[in-house]
Design an enzyme around this catalytic site. Sequence first.
Site, short mmCIF file in Angstrom:
data_model
loop_
_atom_site.label_atom_id
_atom_site.label_comp_id
_atom_site.label_asym_id
_atom_site.label_seq_id
_atom_site.Cartn_x
_atom_site.Cartn_y
_atom_site.Cartn_z
N ASP A 1 0.87 -1.17 0.00
CA ASP A 1 0.00 0.00 0.00
C ASP A 1 0.91 1.23 0.00
O ASP A 1 1.41 1.65 1.04
CB ASP A 1 -0.89 -0.04 1.25
CG ASP A 1 -1.83 1.16 1.35
OD1 ASP A 1 -1.75 2.05 0.48
OD2 ASP A 1 -2.63 1.20 2.30
N ASP B 1 -10.47 -3.49 -1.33
CA ASP B 1 -9.35 -2.57 -1.24
C ASP B 1 -8.43 -3.06 -0.11
O ASP B 1 -8.77 -3.98 0.64
CB ASP B 1 -9.89 -1.17 -0.94
CG ASP B 1 -8.90 -0.05 -1.21
OD1 ASP B 1 -7.79 -0.34 -1.68
OD2 ASP B 1 -9.25 1.11 -0.93
N ASP C 1 -3.86 4.44 -5.81
CA ASP C 1 -4.02 5.82 -5.34
C ASP C 1 -3.13 6.78 -6.11
O ASP C 1 -2.09 7.23 -5.63
CB ASP C 1 -3.72 5.90 -3.84
CG ASP C 1 -4.72 5.07 -3.03
OD1 ASP C 1 -5.78 4.73 -3.56
OD2 ASP C 1 -4.42 4.77 -1.86
#
Length: 944
Positions: free
Chosen positions: A285, A544, A619
């Site tokens: 992430d 997610d 992102d």
Amino acid sequence: MRSEWAEPIQSIIKMATFTERMAPVLLLWLAVCLSGTWAVDRGNFKTCDQSAFCKRQRALKPGQSPYRALLETLELTNTRLTLQLINDNNKVRLLLELYRLQGNMTRVKINELKPLKPRYEVPDVLIQEPPTEPMSLLSQDENGVVLSLGAESQRVIVSARPFRLDIMEGREVLMSVNSRGLLAFEHLRMRKDTQADPEAEKKEEADPANQAEEAVNEEEEKVEDGMWEETFKSHSDSKPNGPSAVSLDFSLPGVEHVYGIPEHADTLKLKTTDGGDPYRLYNLDVFQYELYNPMALYGAVPVMLAHNAQRTTGIFWLNAAETWVDISSNTAGKTVFGKMLDYVQGSSETPQTDVRWISESGIIDVFVMLGPKPQDVFSQYASLTGTQAFPPLSALAYHQCRWNYNDQEDVQAVDAGFDQHDIPYDFIWLDIEHTDGKRYFTWDPHKFATPRDMLQGIMDKKRKMVAIVDPHIKVDSNYKIHNEIRSRGYYIKNKDGGDYEGWCWPGNAGYPDFTNPEMRAWWASMFAYDQYEGSMENLYTWNDMNEPSVFNGPEVTMHKDAVHGAWEHRDLHNLYGFYVQMATAEGLVQRSGGVERPFVLTRAFFAGSQRYGAVWTGDNAAEWDHLKISIPMCLSLGLVGVSFCGADVGGFFKTPSSELLVRWYQTGAYQPFFRAHAHLDTPRREPWLFGPENTALIREAVRQRYALLPYWYQLFYHAYRTGHPVMRPLWVEYPQDTATFAMDDQFLIGRDLLVHPVTEEGARGITAYLPGKGEVWFDVHTFQKHNGAQNLYVPVTMSSIPVYQRGGSIIPRKIRVRRSSTCMEHDPYTLYVALSPQRTAEGELYIDDGHTFNFNKKEFIHRRLSFANNVLSSINLAPDAQFSTQSWIERILILGASKPSKVTLKTADGQESQLEFDFDASMSVLTLRKPGMNAGADWTVVLQ
């Protein structure tokens, strides 16, 4: 401090279990609040030098291989060769297995001959045990053996000292394995510098099967940093099994261009890594990732393609542990002039790319895909890991998302806004705030008090919703999901045997062990309508944070010494997201009794994830470079089987200018997954909030997407059947055109549409490369014809989306404006027939119900559309299939046509009728009006 961050920060501070190790997380939150932006902190993520096994392996020097093949141990059956290898430094033996696979592939497996305990072999990714083909021994002497690979001129040469494999075709070396001598295999062993487990050590010494391991020399047994434990920042990684890395090198003669190994925010053509870090495959992430570097991102597909004008090959490295990939080339850094000088001077140096794979644990299990064409490699890889899931038609339409739509009234208002501004959309999305305190499978009791009413209101307009379901579960004794997982023992364990807990959006969270099939089956059952309260058939799912993301973990992920049954997390880290999406997709299938196709979006993925749905590039940011990078990122994914890819339109972080937002809609409308999404800290950006001129530009881009849905749908049907990518680099269709090999600012959709989006701020023009000597391309907006094999300068305005249809193709469209794709079901088709210079064209029309698995029961229409000798015909490609449609052909445009004297329609029942037509002599466009035949029928149109 920003108000929206106050609650999570306060919850962290208030948690009774807060420890000093939580300090970095708290600081991260505070930094976000104070700066108002996310930015990647590269110090949170390891370099190769900070990853002990990568540093060890990279320190090995080429040309000093200690491995020798023991030819006297060779055993050859009809389909399998086994051979022992020995490391002359420590006398540890390995077992080599070699298989010739159907479809022009070779499989190489290397494991310890007698490991102390089993090493991890990746399950569930291959769709079957790959079928083999016969091999035979051609010759053998003391230096090696030569095997026939079944194909007439293909063979493998196994050299004994040092061990090396060469795969040949005729006199040509297609690929060499261990030619640089970088095979390394860290065998499992007992630790010698501690008496932590003396009984186990005595047992090992008494076992003659392990005597080879005792021959390890003193130099190797010297414990280096990171072999048995490793520290990164404040995190300690215990390694009870010690060093276990594996490595192997591959040489690709004649190759200068390699691609794949997503996910990285980098160019389509992979760069050499000699001067810096290797490409890293480790699902992470990464907040607001940087561009044009080899850092790991959310997904990992360990597949690389190599291409030159003669051949395409592929390497599939089946290992789910942290992996680094080094790339070097003997032509890297040479200027074009330098290469020309080599040519003029007659340099005999053949271009070559060398690739080295390094993984932390597991075994070596590699599939060499020998092409020879790009489409052959796609089919070969699909035969191993499966094809792209065939999505519901609506999933190929436009998706509207935000973190977060506030409540049911907000959802209703946004839905109404699309109707008010006459912009179609199919899915509206809800992020984490829709839940009751980040408890997934629940709804906020105040903001989403009556979710079924909300879903029914959307369904009444033939639209759908996606709600997020993440794999971190709030530790809360009043939460049914948590209690069930804990009571069943389905959580991942920490190294001490307790449930592993980390920090994520809910605060303290447990992480279900999705590698456990019982856990996956239970998770799937939670999507049943009587389990997932408030859900309905038009609610779909988004997974997610499934890398998995652990805010207070090393590198924002799970500790490697966490335990999944018999295995450590280090062995299978890159598989976690794959399993989450697998279980979720199965849940959506089961809830409908196996009738309805699922739609599941995932952020983390691995080889084979294409079987379960879509991915996105994570992102990103509202910056022009992030718009540009979306193209090579999705192209790279398509090359390794994952066709259903997109990027957050507008950028997730930061605030786009109106120009950037419009250009992103125009680009996203021509990428497979088309979703707008934004961070909760950004101003609202629904398409009508930027003034009427920009609303009109966005509306037009979205409508272009909807008009092309029949074409997108048939391409995804082909991707499902064949594994061929939907969005393609130009070299896939023009494999001998070297001008296309590094091109990643334009792309093909299927074979027949070429798109060069405008991705430069303030652009007044773009230069599009139209490939294909002797071909023609038609501007889809103006119908202007251009010759292939040229760079075409195209002036652009804010309304321009440069798209070209290949001469020789037929593309169906539906051009009536509706509020959603479902509303278009019975709408008529317009056929765009773009003639080749030979005045021929071919295309297809695929129709089914758009949402069930009934196409597998032969319930579909599949027709070939063909134009030749002034006759356009529709021919049934599936005469044994049964399906009917109310859609008809309402218009046919023939581009590059001549004016006929008359046009006759002939139907299957022998009826003939004259068709009205218009001819635009200035653009050579013939328009046939209202031919009216059913889209599923046989018919011919004759131009006279």
